[in-house]
Design an enzyme around this catalytic site. Structure first.
Site, mmCIF file in Angstrom:
data_model
loop_
_atom_site.group_PDB
_atom_site.id
_atom_site.type_symbol
_atom_site.label_atom_id
_atom_site.label_comp_id
_atom_site.label_asym_id
_atom_site.label_seq_id
_atom_site.Cartn_x
_atom_site.Cartn_y
_atom_site.Cartn_z
ATOM 1 N N GLY A 337 -33.938 83.667 31.847
ATOM 2 C CA GLY A 337 -35.106 84.502 31.616
ATOM 3 C C GLY A 337 -36.337 83.878 32.243
ATOM 4 N N GLU A 338 -37.487 84.094 31.625
ATOM 5 C CA GLU A 338 -38.796 83.574 32.031
ATOM 6 C C GLU A 338 -39.094 83.792 33.522
ATOM 7 O OE1 GLU A 338 -38.289 78.727 32.473
ATOM 8 O OE2 GLU A 338 -38.106 79.561 30.452
#
Length: 372
Positions: A337-338
């Site tokens: 993610g991120e």
């Protein structure tokens, strides 16, 4: 031609109807810029089509930037962070405190995305949505009130800078793969088992439990979602009589009931980018699920200004990408993610632009062209 210097005003999303209208009033890419790019590409010192998807990517970038020579001077990475009440159901091996701790890590420069953003030459901004207050547990109540959902969408919309050549989107939120899987199931069918994955490290029994939690959420909201679908269908019949096009059901109500604050912000940011002519790189499963309502609302090209940066290792992402007609640029087994996958794809786009803008034509290089 560069984008207009004065951005359009952000619409006040005072109701789901206002948001729905904004999702249906979507500008298109500049066809003239795309044709100019294709014509120039045909003159470069290489066999036609030999750079594969890089050639399509330059047309995509230039078409949305409204430039015959696309640029990537100003790349913005936005990470939206949020918390989820469904974490109370034991769907993650990590405590909810990790969300705020990771936001602090982003701000201090210690996360993977900080390093990847630096490599890509991108500006990074982290937005804690609604102060990282948790949504309701969507197994027993709608995740968000209408007011809170619209506020989160507006937060994402307002976060997009208009002086931007490319927007990369990502998220952080313990429990958000559960929300993403629930959204995917409600929008595209199937059960929790079809969409639930390991998330941040669940074992097989944990994934099975997560699937049951998703099924419980779908069952809890089934009547209300069916009622919303029925109401939209009735509106659709009336609209058809008036010559308008209306979705069969309301994906925004599904997003409100089964999503999360950071997912709503991702939807708002993607919508803002479309209205401002900014191409978007989507990240992984959560990001893709968050913008899926826009695709369902504007069935013909709602995500045309986006490209999927990568196919994550999270179960369901490849299936969701296929449902949306998104072909990933990379497949590296990521599940962080991120915006990590989106940031990794930026150098690929930079290479495409460098080839298009920097290569010599056959005439300039005095290279003989094809004879037949």
């Amino acid at each position: 031609m560069p984008p207009a210097s004065s951005p359009p005003p952000a619409p006040p999303f005072a109701s789901l109807a206002a948001l729905r209208a904004a999702c249906l009033a979507l500008p298109e890419a500049d066809a003239t810029a795309r044709r100019s790019i294709a014509a120039h590409e045909a003159q470069l010192t290489k066999p036609a089509g030999s750079l594969g998807r890089l050639e399509e990517l330059t047309q995509w970038l230039g078409g949305w930037q409204k430039r015959a020579q696309p640029r990537l001077d100003r790349v913005q990475i936005l990470i939206f962070a949020g918390n989820h009440g469904v974490v109370q159901q034991g769907v993650s091996p990590w405590p909810q405190d990790v969300t705020v701790q990771m936001v602090q890590n982003f701000e201090q420069g210690g996360a993977a995305i900080n390093q990847l953003a630096r490599v890509a030459g991108a500006t990074l901004q982290v937005v804690p949505v609604r102060g990282l207050a948790a949504t309701a547990d969507f197994t027993t109540a709608p995740a968000m009130t209408e007011e809170a959902f619209l506020d989160a969408v507006q937060t994402g919309y307002d976060a997009v800078p208009h002086a931007c050549d490319l927007l990369c989107l990502g998220e952080m939120g313990i429990g958000n793969t559960t929300a993403a899987a629930a959204l995917a199931a409600a929008l595209f069918g199937g059960t929790g088992a079809n969409w639930a994955g390991r998330g941040t490290g669940l074992d097989a029994p944990g994934v099975a439990h997560k699937a049951r939690v998703i099924d419980a959420a779908l069952a809890h909201h089934e009547a209300e979602m069916a009622a919303a679908q029925g109401a939209s269908a009735a509106k659709g019949q009336r609209a058809k009589q008036l010559g308008a096009v209306t979705p069969v059901y309301d994906p925004l109500e599904i997003a409100r009931r089964l999503g999360g604050y950071e997912l709503a912000a991702l939807l708002g940011a993607t919508l803002a980018a479309r209205h401002s002519g900014i191409p978007v790189l989507l990240d992984g499963f959560v990001c893709t699920a968050a913008v899926a309502p826009l695709a369902r609302l504007a069935a013909t090209g709602g995500l045309a200004h986006t490209r999927l940066s990568h196919c994550s290792a999270e179960a369901g992402h490849a299936r969701l990408a296929e449902k949306l007609g998104l072909v990933p640029l990379l497949d590296l087994g990521l599940r962080l993610g991120e915006a990590s996958g989106a940031a990794l794809a930026v150098p690929l786009l930079q290479a495409a632009v460098a080839c298009h803008n920097g290569m010599a034509t056959f005439t300039q290089a005095a290279v003989s062209g094809r004879t037949g």
